[in-house]
Design a protein around this motif. Structure first.
Motif, PDB file in Angstrom:
ATOM      1  N   ILE A  52    -102.539  30.489 -59.854  1.00 45.41           N
ATOM      2  CA  ILE A  52    -103.273  29.383 -59.333  1.00 45.41           C
ATOM      3  C   ILE A  52    -102.151  28.335 -58.999  1.00 45.41           C
ATOM      4  N   GLN A  53    -101.930  27.679 -58.035  1.00 42.51           N
ATOM      5  CA  GLN A  53    -101.226  26.486 -57.697  1.00 42.51           C
ATOM      6  C   GLN A  53    -101.873  25.347 -57.770  1.00 42.51           C
ATOM      7  N   GLY A  54    -101.248  24.135 -58.020  1.00 43.79           N
ATOM      8  CA  GLY A  54    -102.066  22.850 -58.281  1.00 43.79           C
ATOM      9  C   GLY A  54    -102.931  22.656 -59.128  1.00 43.79           C
ATOM     10  N   VAL A  55    -102.478  23.113 -60.407  1.00 41.09           N
ATOM     11  CA  VAL A  55    -103.232  22.955 -61.725  1.00 41.09           C
ATOM     12  C   VAL A  55    -102.487  21.984 -62.456  1.00 41.09           C
ATOM     13  N   ARG A  56    -103.315  20.854 -62.801  1.00 42.87           N
ATOM     14  CA  ARG A  56    -102.406  19.660 -63.909  1.00 42.87           C
ATOM     15  C   ARG A  56    -102.384  20.189 -65.082  1.00 42.87           C
ATOM     16  N   VAL A  70     -97.040  15.766 -68.209  1.00 41.64           N
ATOM     17  CA  VAL A  70     -97.592  16.326 -67.221  1.00 41.64           C
ATOM     18  C   VAL A  70     -96.730  17.294 -66.424  1.00 41.64           C
ATOM     19  N   ALA A  71     -97.321  18.378 -65.863  1.00 39.61           N
ATOM     20  CA  ALA A  71     -96.654  19.223 -64.926  1.00 39.61           C
ATOM     21  C   ALA A  71     -97.753  19.723 -64.040  1.00 39.61           C
ATOM     22  N   VAL A  72     -97.237  20.270 -62.852  1.00 44.90           N
ATOM     23  CA  VAL A  72     -98.278  21.015 -62.033  1.00 44.90           C
ATOM     24  C   VAL A  72     -97.783  22.255 -61.837  1.00 44.90           C
ATOM     25  N   THR A  73     -98.551  23.401 -61.799  1.00 43.87           N
ATOM     26  CA  THR A  73     -98.350  24.551 -61.567  1.00 43.87           C
ATOM     27  C   THR A  73     -97.740  24.853 -60.102  1.00 43.87           C
ATOM     28  N   ASP A  74     -96.793  25.876 -59.916  1.00 48.67           N
ATOM     29  CA  ASP A  74     -96.032  26.114 -58.684  1.00 48.67           C
ATOM     30  C   ASP A  74     -96.796  27.319 -57.923  1.00 48.67           C
ATOM     31  N   ALA A  75     -96.417  27.877 -57.150  1.00 51.99           N
ATOM     32  CA  ALA A  75     -96.973  29.011 -56.367  1.00 51.99           C
ATOM     33  C   ALA A  75     -96.985  30.162 -57.137  1.00 51.99           C
ATOM     34  N   GLU A  76     -96.572  30.564 -58.044  1.00 51.16           N
ATOM     35  CA  GLU A  76     -96.619  31.712 -58.971  1.00 51.16           C
ATOM     36  C   GLU A  76     -97.611  31.061 -60.117  1.00 51.16           C
ATOM     37  N   GLY A  77     -98.238  30.084 -60.263  1.00 52.85           N
ATOM     38  CA  GLY A  77     -98.849  29.458 -61.215  1.00 52.85           C
ATOM     39  C   GLY A  77     -98.258  29.159 -62.509  1.00 52.85           C
ATOM     40  N   ARG A  78     -96.805  29.097 -62.419  1.00 53.71           N
ATOM     41  CA  ARG A  78     -96.014  28.760 -63.665  1.00 53.71           C
ATOM     42  C   ARG A  78     -96.188  27.317 -63.759  1.00 53.71           C
ATOM     43  N   PHE A  79     -95.663  26.691 -65.182  1.00 52.29           N
ATOM     44  CA  PHE A  79     -95.332  25.395 -65.686  1.00 52.29           C
ATOM     45  C   PHE A  79     -94.656  25.417 -66.583  1.00 52.29           C
ATOM     46  N   THR A  92     -98.887  21.043 -83.923  1.00 53.27           N
ATOM     47  CA  THR A  92    -100.242  21.663 -83.212  1.00 53.27           C
ATOM     48  C   THR A  92    -100.670  20.557 -82.019  1.00 53.27           C
ATOM     49  N   PHE A  93    -100.633  20.976 -81.000  1.00 53.12           N
ATOM     50  CA  PHE A  93    -101.058  19.831 -79.726  1.00 53.12           C
ATOM     51  C   PHE A  93    -102.138  20.784 -78.683  1.00 53.12           C
ATOM     52  N   ASP A  94    -102.761  20.078 -78.106  1.00 50.88           N
ATOM     53  CA  ASP A  94    -103.640  20.430 -77.001  1.00 50.88           C
ATOM     54  C   ASP A  94    -102.938  20.520 -75.656  1.00 50.88           C
ATOM     55  N   ILE A  95    -103.081  21.509 -74.818  1.00 46.86           N
ATOM     56  CA  ILE A  95    -102.684  21.638 -73.493  1.00 46.86           C
ATOM     57  C   ILE A  95    -103.966  21.662 -72.524  1.00 46.86           C
ATOM     58  N   GLN A  96    -104.224  20.741 -71.688  1.00 43.19           N
ATOM     59  CA  GLN A  96    -105.187  20.573 -70.953  1.00 43.19           C
ATOM     60  C   GLN A  96    -104.896  21.046 -69.215  1.00 43.19           C
ATOM     61  N   PHE A  97    -105.782  21.997 -68.809  1.00 41.03           N
ATOM     62  CA  PHE A  97    -105.595  22.685 -67.561  1.00 41.03           C
ATOM     63  C   PHE A  97    -106.369  21.893 -66.716  1.00 41.03           C
ATOM     64  N   THR A  98    -106.313  21.373 -65.478  1.00 44.32           N
ATOM     65  CA  THR A  98    -107.179  20.706 -64.776  1.00 44.32           C
ATOM     66  C   THR A  98    -106.954  20.977 -63.114  1.00 44.32           C
ATOM     67  N   ASP A  99    -107.963  21.496 -62.323  1.00 45.87           N
ATOM     68  CA  ASP A  99    -107.711  21.817 -61.090  1.00 45.87           C
ATOM     69  C   ASP A  99    -107.562  20.358 -60.228  1.00 45.87           C
ATOM     70  N   ILE A 100    -106.460  20.091 -59.861  1.00 36.70           N
ATOM     71  CA  ILE A 100    -106.345  18.883 -59.117  1.00 36.70           C
ATOM     72  C   ILE A 100    -106.385  18.928 -57.595  1.00 36.70           C
ATOM     73  N   ASP A 101    -106.112  20.103 -57.036  1.00 33.46           N
ATOM     74  CA  ASP A 101    -106.093  20.406 -55.324  1.00 33.46           C
ATOM     75  C   ASP A 101    -107.144  20.956 -54.923  1.00 33.46           C
ATOM     76  N   GLY A 107    -109.728  27.834 -54.859  1.00 34.46           N
ATOM     77  CA  GLY A 107    -111.102  27.554 -55.323  1.00 34.46           C
ATOM     78  C   GLY A 107    -111.127  26.353 -56.382  1.00 34.46           C
ATOM     79  N   LEU A 108    -112.331  26.136 -56.827  1.00 38.75           N
ATOM     80  CA  LEU A 108    -112.546  25.004 -57.742  1.00 38.75           C
ATOM     81  C   LEU A 108    -112.733  25.736 -59.084  1.00 38.75           C
ATOM     82  N   PHE A 109    -111.739  25.394 -59.742  1.00 31.52           N
ATOM     83  CA  PHE A 109    -111.631  26.078 -61.255  1.00 31.52           C
ATOM     84  C   PHE A 109    -112.292  24.942 -62.478  1.00 31.52           C
ATOM     85  N   GLU A 110    -112.916  25.737 -63.278  1.00 37.70           N
ATOM     86  CA  GLU A 110    -113.216  24.903 -64.555  1.00 37.70           C
ATOM     87  C   GLU A 110    -112.077  24.440 -65.300  1.00 37.70           C
TER      88      GLU A 110
END
Length: 150
Positions: A52-56, A70-79, A92-101, A107-110
């Motif tokens: 999934i590309q375009g996930v913050r 913050v980073a945004v996933t590339d065409a291979e879904g990598r960050f 310990t820290f949180d990583i939050q994944f948000t569909d921004i595109d 599709g629209l992802f949770e």
């Protein structure tokens, strides 16, 4: 009279030094701010394994509302995110994944939050507490939002 005033001022000066928190003299409290750098890499995909590309991807301390690297996933879904900050409690820290595109990334992802723990990879010196990394890639599968499945 002048000698008495000088003597009193000297005594007051020494008294002010001893009135300071004893911890300062033991070396546990110093001027400055502890600092550490955290790194995390990974991949985001859907239930079928499609990247999934375009996930913050935001990271910050667990139990905190501040997620500021913050980073945004590339065409291979990598960050790849590097976050320099005050050291996290227990590393310990949180990583939050948000569909921004929206629909553009397949599709629209949770939104999803994952808590990870980093390990020291390089020891720091002084206020620099070192470099930490999540040793293995963080691979996340996002689910389509219920509204977008139709």
């Amino acid at each position: 009279m002048g000698k008495i005033i000088k003597f009193l001022l000297i005594c007051l000066g020494f008294k002010s030094l001893t009135a300071c928190d004893v911890e300062i003299w033991n070396g546990t409290m110093e001027y400055g701010t502890p600092y550490a750098e955290y790194e995390v890499k990974g991949r985001v995909s859907d239930a079928e394994g499609t990247p999934i590309q375009g996930v913050r991807v935001s990271m910050g301390e667990s139990q905190s509302s501040q997620l500021d690297s913050v980073a945004v996933t590339d065409a291979e879904g990598r960050f790849h995110v590097i976050h320099g900050t005050f050291p996290f409690r227990d590393n310990t820290f949180d990583i939050q994944f948000t569909d921004i595109d929206g629909e553009a990334g397949g599709g629209l992802f949770e939104e999803q939050t994952v808590t990870v723990q980093a390990e020291m990879v390089e020891e720091g010196d002084g206020w620099d507490e070192g470099d930490y990394a999540v040793k293995e890639d963080v691979n996340v599968t996002l689910e389509l939002k219920k509204d977008s499945e139709e």
